[in-house]
Write a protein that holds these residues in place. Structure first.
Motif, PDB file in Angstrom:
ATOM      1  N   LEU A  13       0.825  -1.206   0.000  1.00 65.29           N
ATOM      2  CA  LEU A  13       0.000   0.000   0.000  1.00 65.29           C
ATOM      3  C   LEU A  13       0.863   1.262   0.000  1.00 65.29           C
ATOM      4  CD1 LEU A  13      -2.681  -1.071   2.636  1.00 65.29           C
ATOM      5  CD2 LEU A  13      -3.197  -0.423   0.283  1.00 65.29           C
ATOM      6  N   ILE A  14       1.766   1.339   0.963  1.00 62.72           N
ATOM      7  CA  ILE A  14       2.580   2.545   1.133  1.00 62.72           C
ATOM      8  C   ILE A  14       3.460   2.781  -0.085  1.00 62.72           C
ATOM      9  CG2 ILE A  14       4.476   3.548   2.471  1.00 62.72           C
ATOM     10  CD1 ILE A  14       3.261   2.128   4.938  1.00 62.72           C
ATOM     11  N   THR A  15       4.135   1.735  -0.545  1.00 65.65           N
ATOM     12  CA  THR A  15       5.077   1.907  -1.653  1.00 65.65           C
ATOM     13  C   THR A  15       4.358   2.177  -2.963  1.00 65.65           C
ATOM     14  OG1 THR A  15       6.628   0.411  -0.535  1.00 65.65           O
ATOM     15  CG2 THR A  15       7.027   0.860  -2.855  1.00 65.65           C
ATOM     16  N   ALA A  16       3.240   1.504  -3.216  1.00 62.81           N
ATOM     17  CA  ALA A  16       2.506   1.731  -4.473  1.00 62.81           C
ATOM     18  C   ALA A  16       1.974   3.156  -4.545  1.00 62.81           C
ATOM     19  CB  ALA A  16       1.368   0.721  -4.598  1.00 62.81           C
ATOM     20  N   TYR A  17       1.392   3.652  -3.470  1.00 63.33           N
ATOM     21  CA  TYR A  17       0.905   5.036  -3.478  1.00 63.33           C
ATOM     22  C   TYR A  17       2.068   6.014  -3.609  1.00 63.33           C
ATOM     23  CZ  TYR A  17      -4.059   4.348  -2.380  1.00 63.33           C
ATOM     24  OH  TYR A  17      -5.400   4.038  -2.449  1.00 63.33           O
ATOM     25  N   TRP A  18       3.142   5.786  -2.859  1.00 61.21           N
ATOM     26  CA  TRP A  18       4.270   6.716  -2.856  1.00 61.21           C
ATOM     27  C   TRP A  18       4.971   6.738  -4.217  1.00 61.21           C
ATOM     28  CZ3 TRP A  18       6.368  10.733  -0.631  1.00 61.21           C
ATOM     29  CH2 TRP A  18       7.735  10.965  -0.708  1.00 61.21           C
ATOM     30  N   VAL A  19       5.309   5.567  -4.741  1.00 59.96           N
ATOM     31  CA  VAL A  19       5.990   5.482  -6.033  1.00 59.96           C
ATOM     32  C   VAL A  19       5.057   5.907  -7.159  1.00 59.96           C
ATOM     33  CG1 VAL A  19       7.021   3.873  -7.688  1.00 59.96           C
ATOM     34  CG2 VAL A  19       7.626   3.725  -5.268  1.00 59.96           C
ATOM     35  N   GLY A  20       3.783   5.569  -7.023  1.00 60.77           N
ATOM     36  CA  GLY A  20       2.836   5.910  -8.075  1.00 60.77           C
ATOM     37  C   GLY A  20       2.518   7.390  -8.158  1.00 60.77           C
ATOM     38  N   LEU A  21       2.544   8.100  -7.035  1.00 60.06           N
ATOM     39  CA  LEU A  21       2.122   9.502  -7.016  1.00 60.06           C
ATOM     40  C   LEU A  21       3.268  10.499  -7.069  1.00 60.06           C
ATOM     41  CD1 LEU A  21      -0.730   9.393  -4.322  1.00 60.06           C
ATOM     42  CD2 LEU A  21      -0.883   9.035  -6.790  1.00 60.06           C
ATOM     43  N   PHE A  22       4.468  10.086  -6.622  1.00 60.85           N
ATOM     44  CA  PHE A  22       5.545  11.067  -6.453  1.00 60.85           C
ATOM     45  C   PHE A  22       6.836  10.660  -7.154  1.00 60.85           C
ATOM     46  CE2 PHE A  22       2.933  11.404  -2.574  1.00 60.85           C
ATOM     47  CZ  PHE A  22       2.605  12.756  -2.604  1.00 60.85           C
ATOM     48  N   ASP A  23       7.561  11.677  -7.634  1.00 55.87           N
ATOM     49  CA  ASP A  23       8.979  11.546  -7.923  1.00 55.87           C
ATOM     50  C   ASP A  23       9.711  11.901  -6.638  1.00 55.87           C
ATOM     51  OD1 ASP A  23       8.905  10.919 -10.721  1.00 55.87           O
ATOM     52  OD2 ASP A  23       8.370  13.009 -11.138  1.00 55.87           O
ATOM     53  N   PHE A  24      10.799  11.199  -6.327  1.00 55.18           N
ATOM     54  CA  PHE A  24      11.508  11.507  -5.087  1.00 55.18           C
ATOM     55  C   PHE A  24      12.999  11.195  -5.221  1.00 55.18           C
ATOM     56  CE2 PHE A  24       9.753   7.268  -4.850  1.00 55.18           C
ATOM     57  CZ  PHE A  24      10.717   6.477  -4.247  1.00 55.18           C
ATOM     58  N   GLU A  25      13.795  11.934  -4.462  1.00 56.88           N
ATOM     59  CA  GLU A  25      15.248  11.813  -4.483  1.00 56.88           C
ATOM     60  C   GLU A  25      15.795  11.991  -3.069  1.00 56.88           C
ATOM     61  OE1 GLU A  25      16.001  14.008  -8.828  1.00 56.88           O
ATOM     62  OE2 GLU A  25      16.228  15.135  -6.950  1.00 56.88           O
ATOM     63  N   PHE A  26      16.998  11.508  -2.840  1.00 60.08           N
ATOM     64  CA  PHE A  26      17.677  11.731  -1.567  1.00 60.08           C
ATOM     65  C   PHE A  26      18.099  13.193  -1.502  1.00 60.08           C
ATOM     66  CE2 PHE A  26      20.962  11.277   1.674  1.00 60.08           C
ATOM     67  CZ  PHE A  26      20.391  10.337   2.525  1.00 60.08           C
ATOM     68  N   SER A  27      17.915  13.833  -0.331  1.00 58.07           N
ATOM     69  CA  SER A  27      18.193  15.259  -0.224  1.00 58.07           C
ATOM     70  C   SER A  27      18.632  15.628   1.184  1.00 58.07           C
ATOM     71  CB  SER A  27      16.951  16.078  -0.608  1.00 58.07           C
ATOM     72  OG  SER A  27      15.973  16.012   0.429  1.00 58.07           O
ATOM     73  N   ASP A  28      18.976  16.911   1.361  1.00 58.81           N
ATOM     74  CA  ASP A  28      19.171  17.416   2.721  1.00 58.81           C
ATOM     75  C   ASP A  28      17.845  17.981   3.214  1.00 58.81           C
ATOM     76  OD1 ASP A  28      18.843  19.941   1.575  1.00 58.81           O
ATOM     77  OD2 ASP A  28      20.967  20.446   1.651  1.00 58.81           O
ATOM     78  N   LYS A  29      17.849  18.513   4.434  1.00 60.03           N
ATOM     79  CA  LYS A  29      16.595  18.962   5.038  1.00 60.03           C
ATOM     80  C   LYS A  29      15.987  20.166   4.330  1.00 60.03           C
ATOM     81  CE  LYS A  29      18.978  21.680   8.638  1.00 60.03           C
ATOM     82  NZ  LYS A  29      18.588  23.007   8.148  1.00 60.03           N
ATOM     83  N   ASP A  30      16.809  20.884   3.544  1.00 58.09           N
ATOM     84  CA  ASP A  30      16.308  22.053   2.826  1.00 58.09           C
ATOM     85  C   ASP A  30      15.811  21.730   1.429  1.00 58.09           C
ATOM     86  OD1 ASP A  30      16.858  23.824   4.933  1.00 58.09           O
ATOM     87  OD2 ASP A  30      18.961  23.982   4.310  1.00 58.09           O
ATOM     88  N   GLY A  31      16.011  20.478   0.997  1.00 60.15           N
ATOM     89  CA  GLY A  31      15.525  20.090  -0.315  1.00 60.15           C
ATOM     90  C   GLY A  31      16.572  20.122  -1.402  1.00 60.15           C
ATOM     91  N   ASN A  32      17.849  20.227  -1.045  1.00 59.16           N
ATOM     92  CA  ASN A  32      18.906  20.137  -2.038  1.00 59.16           C
ATOM     93  C   ASN A  32      19.205  18.670  -2.330  1.00 59.16           C
ATOM     94  OD1 ASN A  32      19.834  23.045  -2.275  1.00 59.16           O
ATOM     95  ND2 ASN A  32      20.063  22.726  -0.057  1.00 59.16           N
TER      96      ASN A  32
END
Length: 514
Positions: free
Chosen positions: A462-481
């Motif tokens: 459930l968690i991974t399908a919704y997350w991967v299906g709805l969002f692009d995501f990358e590793f970052s710092d706390k400010d979003g870099n």
């Protein structure tokens, strides 16, 4: 009376009999404190490095559990060794025979080992009641882990997951780039897992109340942190952490008591696990003990696995693409109208589709568990006799504990490039986890399978399908870099159990374009 008190305050006037009594008492007390039962001749050799008088092998409990075990095993000619925690005799086993004994022997008891080595509870007074609550817990948990219960809760589970993703999508933009938002997956996903777990084995009154949900999660986190090594060595000792556990257990009891009393007062029953426990006649004490046990069994591991799985995906573009293709394929297959969003389609899937159409998510979870199950696990020999360790000629004495290093299974030599996160090692043509007996213990093994495996797999799908299906995501710092990690992301293998990273990790994310 006055003369007696005067004499008592003047040791030089004490009689020889009094002195003999005092010295004898002191010697007896010292003997009781320092004495340890001698190892039987056929027990594995005592590994004495790091052993402290009275306390035993502190390194096993503080900071170097895995390293301590590996050093002791290297020092052993048989692959087995003995050590002490206080007066408790522990036997470390390894290799094919050690795995077979640990996972297959009917003479080894897990609940009592858990009670004595983790919570410092005294030994059960008899064989008849040693598994009393364990049996109550298991009999209550098994029906809640059946497919019928998941089917009943499916709309709520998908609704909770979707709502959590909507909340993430509505978060404030990151400082570095307004197109991206930032989350700590070991907070946000940990909270989603807690809500889904509470929905399945707890109370809807909590799962549907954000304030109460955070409050009870905080209680559980504090309860989990309040373990006591001193209580393990001295079960009779009134330690601060022991009383803290009682305090947080009472706080959780008050929450469930209020819910139960409200239901009795209104006459309105709940359609949840709590009502199931009430109808089975469990007392408030047993209900709270069940909830704490269920959370220990599911929340810690699944909550941490949920965060690490997404982190590992950011470092493995090939598997990120594979999982995205899998999720997009399922969405395309079940979309009935162009107007349906990805989230709309996922919300229509049946329990059979959730359990059968995301095999790659299942393999990614399997590999994540391999990296996120640290330390050692244990059993206690309560059979009334010594238990042989294969053909080694050595035994686990009656009353001793058996300790098994998780890495002996999860990082065995049958795994190729074993320090690489690689779910393809479980493909049918590779099947590295089936090359030797008990080669993989992520879902339990032998006589101790994980009762919550199906639910853990469902919530991760459930968690991974919704997350991967709805969002692009990358590793970052706390400010979003966007950043590349400057050190290993693998969990510290010396931990006693799955833990959140010592240093926060962050993911930046944005909604995918249709």
């Amino acid at each position: 009376m006055g003369a007696t008190m005067s004499t008592a305050l003047q040791p030089q006037q004490w009689s020889t009999t009094v002195w003999v009594l005092l010295v004898t008492t002191a010697v007896t007390l010292l003997f009781q404190v320092f004495w340890r039962p001698a190892l039987p001749k056929n027990a594995p050799k005592w590994y004495k490095k790091g052993d402290w008088p009275i306390l035993g092998a502190l390194e096993f409990y503080y900071g170097r559990r895995s390293d301590f075990m590996k050093e002791a095993l290297r020092d052993s000619k048989t692959g087995n060794f003995s050590f002490y925690i206080g007066k408790k005799h522990l036997v470390g086993v390894s290799g094919d025979e050690g795995r077979k004994l640990f996972f297959d022997s009917k003479d080894l008891n897990f609940p009592q080992a858990f009670a004595e080595l983790l919570t410092g509870q005294p030994q059960a007074p008899s064989a008849e009641n040693q598994d009393g609550f364990s049996q109550t817990f298991t009999k209550a948990l098994i029906p809640l882990m059946k497919k019928e219960n998941f089917l009943k809760n499916l709309d709520a589970l998908t609704g909770d997951t979707r709502a959590a993703c909507d909340e993430l999508a509505a978060a404030l933009p990151s400082k570095a780039d307004p197109d991206w938002r930032v989350t700590d997956p070991f907070e946000s996903f940990y909270e989603i897992v807690y809500q889904l777990t509470m929905r399945t084995v707890g109370a809807n009154d909590i799962a549907e109340n954000p304030k109460l949900l955070k409050h009870t999660l905080s209680i559980f986190d504090w309860f989990e942190k309040s373990d006591s090594f001193a209580k393990v060595i001295f079960p009779w000792l009134p330690t601060v952490n022991h009383y803290m556990r009682l305090y947080y257990g009472a706080k959780l009891a008050f929450v469930f008591r209020d819910i139960i009393e409200r239901r009795k007062k209104t006459g309105v029953k709940g359609n949840d696990a709590l009502q199931f426990l009430i109808d089975r006649g469990l007392t408030l004490q047993n209900i709270v003990a069940f909830e704490i046990g269920a959370l220990f069994a599911g929340q810690l591991n699944s909550g941490i696995n949920a965060g690490y799985l997404q982190v590992f995906l950011t470092q493995n573009p090939e598997w990120m693409a594979r999982l995205r293709e899998e999720v997009d394929g399922v969405i395309a297959k079940h979309r009935t109208s162009p107007k349906q969003s990805r989230a709309d389609v996922l919300s229509t899937l049946t329990i059979e589709e959730w359990e059968g159409e995301f095999p790659l998510i299942d393999l990614a979870l399997r590999e994540t568990i391999r990296f996120c199950l640290p330390g050692a696990t244990f059993r206690k020999n309560m059979s009334g006799h010594d238990v042989p360790i294969g053909d080694s000629g050595e035994v686990v004495p009656d009353g001793a504990f058996v300790i098994f290093l998780v890495e002996d299974s999860m990082f065995g030599d049958w795994y190729t490039d074993k320090m690489k996160w690689n779910p393809s090692r479980y493909f049918e043509e590779n099947a590295e986890d089936k090359k030797v007996p008990h080669a993989y213990m992520g879902w339990g093994s032998g006589r101790h399978p994980c009762l919550g495996m199906k639910f853990a797999k469902l919530e991760m799908a459930l968690i991974t399908a919704y997350w991967v299906g709805l969002f692009d995501f990358e590793f970052s710092d706390k400010d979003g870099n966007h950043i590349v990690p400057d050190k290993s992301l693998i969990m510290n293998r010396n931990l006693h159990s799955a833990k959140k990273p010592e240093e926060n990790m962050y993911l930046r994310y944005k909604l995918r374009e249709d």
